[in-house]
Motif scaffolding. Structure first.
Motif: not given
Length: 89
Positions: A1-20
């Motif tokens: 549960x806590x691991x999934x929450x941390x992975x979700x938060x990490x996905x939101x703060x990662x660097x966006x790709x240059x495709x956008x």
């Protein structure tokens, strides 16, 4: 549960790709996005829905007088070589 929450938060703060950051085209833009063809307008729209042409914005073409020209408008793809004499004018 806590691991999934941390992975979700990490996905939101990662660097966006240059495709956008690509060039915005009509296919990538919203439904009502119209980019145009990089043309300058030749007039303006009125409040009642009409369009007024401005003569200063219309293109004017300068065509030289070709009445005494000896050149032909068409050159054949299978043109034969010919000897020409150059005369100084």
């Amino acid at each position: 549960m806590a691991l999934g929450l941390l992975l979700g938060i990490g996905r939101t703060f990662r660097k966006k790709s240059t495709a956008c950051l690509d060039i915005l085209t009509a296919k990538r833009g919203p439904r009502n996005y119209y980019k145009g063809k990089n043309c300058k307008p030749t007039g303006f729209h009125t409040h009642k829905g009409g369009y007024v042409l401005v003569q200063e914005k219309l293109p004017s073409y300068v065509v030289p007088e070709l009445t005494g020209c000896q050149l032909k408008p068409y050159v054949s793809q299978c043109a034969k070589k010919s000897k020409t004499t150059e005369t100084a004018v």
